[in-house]
Design a protein around this motif. Structure first.
Motif, PDB file in Angstrom:
ATOM      1  N   VAL A 107      28.853  38.233  35.439  1.00  0.00           N
ATOM      2  CA  VAL A 107      27.712  38.804  36.164  1.00  0.00           C
ATOM      3  C   VAL A 107      28.112  40.150  36.742  1.00  0.00           C
ATOM      4  CG1 VAL A 107      26.075  38.507  38.067  1.00  0.00           C
ATOM      5  CG2 VAL A 107      26.827  36.509  36.743  1.00  0.00           C
ATOM      6  N   THR A 108      27.434  41.199  36.297  1.00  0.00           N
ATOM      7  CA  THR A 108      27.590  42.503  36.942  1.00  0.00           C
ATOM      8  C   THR A 108      26.539  42.603  38.051  1.00  0.00           C
ATOM      9  OG1 THR A 108      26.000  43.630  35.510  1.00  0.00           O
ATOM     10  CG2 THR A 108      28.271  43.514  34.736  1.00  0.00           C
ATOM     11  N   GLY A 109      26.751  43.532  38.964  1.00  0.00           N
ATOM     12  CA  GLY A 109      25.802  43.668  40.061  1.00  0.00           C
ATOM     13  C   GLY A 109      25.776  42.454  40.968  1.00  0.00           C
ATOM     14  N   ALA A 110      26.886  41.718  41.028  1.00  0.00           N
ATOM     15  CA  ALA A 110      26.905  40.454  41.769  1.00  0.00           C
ATOM     16  C   ALA A 110      26.871  40.646  43.277  1.00  0.00           C
ATOM     17  CB  ALA A 110      28.139  39.632  41.379  1.00  0.00           C
ATOM     18  N   THR A 111      27.064  41.872  43.757  1.00  0.00           N
ATOM     19  CA  THR A 111      26.931  42.123  45.191  1.00  0.00           C
ATOM     20  C   THR A 111      25.506  42.550  45.548  1.00  0.00           C
ATOM     21  OG1 THR A 111      27.681  44.414  44.882  1.00  0.00           O
ATOM     22  CG2 THR A 111      29.354  42.772  45.471  1.00  0.00           C
ATOM     23  N   GLY A 112      24.619  42.625  44.554  1.00  0.00           N
ATOM     24  CA  GLY A 112      23.257  43.064  44.786  1.00  0.00           C
ATOM     25  C   GLY A 112      22.284  41.916  44.991  1.00  0.00           C
ATOM     26  N   ALA A 163      28.149  26.397  35.629  1.00  0.00           N
ATOM     27  CA  ALA A 163      28.827  27.483  34.926  1.00  0.00           C
ATOM     28  C   ALA A 163      29.993  28.006  35.753  1.00  0.00           C
ATOM     29  CB  ALA A 163      27.851  28.616  34.633  1.00  0.00           C
ATOM     30  N   ASN A 164      31.024  28.461  35.070  1.00  0.00           N
ATOM     31  CA  ASN A 164      32.091  29.207  35.710  1.00  0.00           C
ATOM     32  C   ASN A 164      31.678  30.674  35.727  1.00  0.00           C
ATOM     33  OD1 ASN A 164      33.942  27.000  36.021  1.00  0.00           O
ATOM     34  ND2 ASN A 164      34.318  27.113  33.816  1.00  0.00           N
ATOM     35  N   VAL A 165      31.666  31.289  36.895  1.00  0.00           N
ATOM     36  CA  VAL A 165      31.145  32.643  37.047  1.00  0.00           C
ATOM     37  C   VAL A 165      32.287  33.621  37.300  1.00  0.00           C
ATOM     38  CG1 VAL A 165      29.670  34.164  38.411  1.00  0.00           C
ATOM     39  CG2 VAL A 165      28.938  31.817  37.909  1.00  0.00           C
ATOM     40  N   ARG A 166      32.304  34.678  36.504  1.00  0.00           N
ATOM     41  CA  ARG A 166      33.197  35.819  36.741  1.00  0.00           C
ATOM     42  C   ARG A 166      32.324  36.982  37.172  1.00  0.00           C
ATOM     43  NH1 ARG A 166      36.306  37.013  31.668  1.00  0.00           N
ATOM     44  NH2 ARG A 166      37.595  35.278  32.386  1.00  0.00           N
ATOM     45  N   ALA A 167      32.623  37.569  38.297  1.00  0.00           N
ATOM     46  CA  ALA A 167      31.829  38.681  38.812  1.00  0.00           C
ATOM     47  C   ALA A 167      32.583  39.990  38.583  1.00  0.00           C
ATOM     48  CB  ALA A 167      31.549  38.498  40.300  1.00  0.00           C
ATOM     49  N   LEU A 168      31.901  40.938  37.969  1.00  0.00           N
ATOM     50  CA  LEU A 168      32.460  42.278  37.790  1.00  0.00           C
ATOM     51  C   LEU A 168      32.103  43.101  39.019  1.00  0.00           C
ATOM     52  CD1 LEU A 168      33.810  44.465  36.012  1.00  0.00           C
ATOM     53  CD2 LEU A 168      31.541  44.958  35.075  1.00  0.00           C
ATOM     54  N   VAL A 169      33.111  43.512  39.776  1.00  0.00           N
ATOM     55  CA  VAL A 169      32.881  44.236  41.032  1.00  0.00           C
ATOM     56  C   VAL A 169      33.736  45.500  41.046  1.00  0.00           C
ATOM     57  CG1 VAL A 169      32.305  42.125  42.300  1.00  0.00           C
ATOM     58  CG2 VAL A 169      34.681  42.935  42.271  1.00  0.00           C
ATOM     59  N   GLY A 203      34.447  35.763  46.026  1.00  0.00           N
ATOM     60  CA  GLY A 203      35.655  34.972  45.801  1.00  0.00           C
ATOM     61  C   GLY A 203      35.671  33.721  46.658  1.00  0.00           C
ATOM     62  N   ASP A 204      35.230  33.855  47.910  1.00  0.00           N
ATOM     63  CA  ASP A 204      35.181  32.699  48.811  1.00  0.00           C
ATOM     64  C   ASP A 204      34.212  31.635  48.291  1.00  0.00           C
ATOM     65  OD1 ASP A 204      36.942  34.018  50.458  1.00  0.00           O
ATOM     66  OD2 ASP A 204      35.412  34.739  51.854  1.00  0.00           O
ATOM     67  N   ALA A 205      33.191  32.072  47.530  1.00  0.00           N
ATOM     68  CA  ALA A 205      32.219  31.127  46.965  1.00  0.00           C
ATOM     69  C   ALA A 205      32.745  30.453  45.698  1.00  0.00           C
ATOM     70  CB  ALA A 205      30.909  31.847  46.659  1.00  0.00           C
ATOM     71  N   GLY A 206      33.946  30.831  45.282  1.00  0.00           N
ATOM     72  CA  GLY A 206      34.559  30.187  44.127  1.00  0.00           C
ATOM     73  C   GLY A 206      34.424  30.942  42.827  1.00  0.00           C
ATOM     74  N   HIS A 207      33.904  32.175  42.883  1.00  0.00           N
ATOM     75  CA  HIS A 207      33.737  32.958  41.661  1.00  0.00           C
ATOM     76  C   HIS A 207      34.995  33.780  41.381  1.00  0.00           C
ATOM     77  CE1 HIS A 207      29.705  31.677  42.199  1.00  0.00           C
ATOM     78  NE2 HIS A 207      29.361  32.599  43.072  1.00  0.00           N
ATOM     79  N   GLU A 208      35.326  33.889  40.114  1.00  0.00           N
ATOM     80  CA  GLU A 208      36.429  34.748  39.700  1.00  0.00           C
ATOM     81  C   GLU A 208      35.977  36.206  39.795  1.00  0.00           C
ATOM     82  OE1 GLU A 208      38.932  35.764  35.602  1.00  0.00           O
ATOM     83  OE2 GLU A 208      37.610  34.011  35.695  1.00  0.00           O
TER      84      GLU A 208
END
Length: 303
Positions: free
Chosen positions: A5-10, A25-31, A41-46
């Motif tokens: 997921v891009t834009g994961a801080t939006g 789903a296992n979520v990887r966030a592009l930040v 990260g605290d929510a468990g996302h890579e």
């Protein structure tokens, strides 16, 4: 499933990461900055630190990913409005090539409805073209106003109604739109990862109601328990003046308001509902969406 997921801080991306995780789903966030995205990260996302304008920094972001969500858009902020479209296209190409080279099965993108008169909507259409041309099969959603606490469009409508006893009424208030609730947008986005037949589709999505922007303001007034605001006709007001006015009377920055206003210059409603029937989504009414967003706002979930 692993999703990128891009834009994961939006506004949309953060909620999408949570929704995907809830579905297993296992979520990887592009930040761009891991420290500023520590809550993900605290929510468990890579977390993968990178910038879509820097192709090298994207390496590895798509490894092991089934579905990648592209939710990056600058809104044309800043003074270099002529250059932002080129940057948007380059960013989309970088991301698409990374996704293709690293074996991502599909990319999902959320763009806008409208006839692309504005630079904002032209850029979104060009982004979709770049993603489709250079990357894996694309699922391209197109939506008008997304209603939810934290949405710039929703904040604009809410503050206009809440702060102004009388409104200037530019010509665009007569244009028609088809708002959609953020929860329904998220459901479409999540299901896109579960439906291979959606790949390669351009899908227009909206709620059940088509209305003018003036009607939407009146509906917001009903939700806030206020009388409908008188609207003084002022058809010659330009998008630039509209955005400056909105910047003065609401907390929304004029630089953000301008592309939003420019995109209102034409009707924004669904003209081809068939592709959306691939998905099991029954969108809520605009009234219910506004009520839900207002409840979240009052509950302190967003400013």
């Amino acid at each position: 499933m692993r999703a990128l997921v891009t834009g994961a801080t939006g506004f949309v991306g953060g909620r999408l990461a949570a929704a995907l995780s809830e579905r297993g789903a296992n979520v990887r966030a592009l930040v761009r900055d891991k420290q500023r995205a520590s809550h993900l990260g605290d929510a468990g996302h890579e977390l993968h630190e990178g910038d879509v304008l820097d192709a090298e920094s994207l390496r590895g972001a798509g490894e092991g990913v089934d579905t990648a969500y592209y939710l990056v858009h600058s809104m044309g902020r800043g003074s270099d409005r002529e250059g932002f479209a080129d940057r948007e296209r380059r960013a989309a190409e970088n991301f698409a090539r990374m996704a293709r080279d690293e074996g991502v099965e599909r990319v999902v993108y959320l763009g806008g409805l409208g006839d692309e008169r504005s630079e904002h909507l032209k850029s979104r259409a060009a982004t979709a073209e770049a993603l489709a041309e250079h990357g894996p099969p694309l699922v391209y959603f197109r939506a008008a106003m997304v209603i939810g606490a934290g949405s710039e469009s929703y904040r604009t409508v809410r503050h206009l109604v809440g702060r102004l006893p009388v409104m200037i009424a530019p010509a665009w208030l007569r244009n028609r739109t088809q708002p959609i609730a953020i929860d329904d947008v998220l459901e479409y986005l999540v299901q896109a990862a579960e439906r291979p037949e959606a790949a390669g589709q351009a899908i227009q999505i909206g709620g059940p109601d088509v209305m003018t922007y003036a009607d939407l303001l009146d509906l917001m007034a009903d939700v806030l328990g206020k009388r409908h605001r008188p609207k003084v006709p002022f058809p010659l007001i330009t998008p630039r003046l509209s955005s400056l006015w909105i910047g003065l009377v609401t907390p929304v920055d004029a630089g953000v308001a301008r592309p939003l206003i420019e995109s209102l210059a034409s009707d924004t409603f669904v003209t081809d509902p068939e592709p959306a029937k691939l998905f099991d989504v029954k969108p809520m009414s605009s009234l219910d969406a506004l009520r839900l967003a207002n409840d979240e706002q009052r509950g302190g979930l967003t400013d």
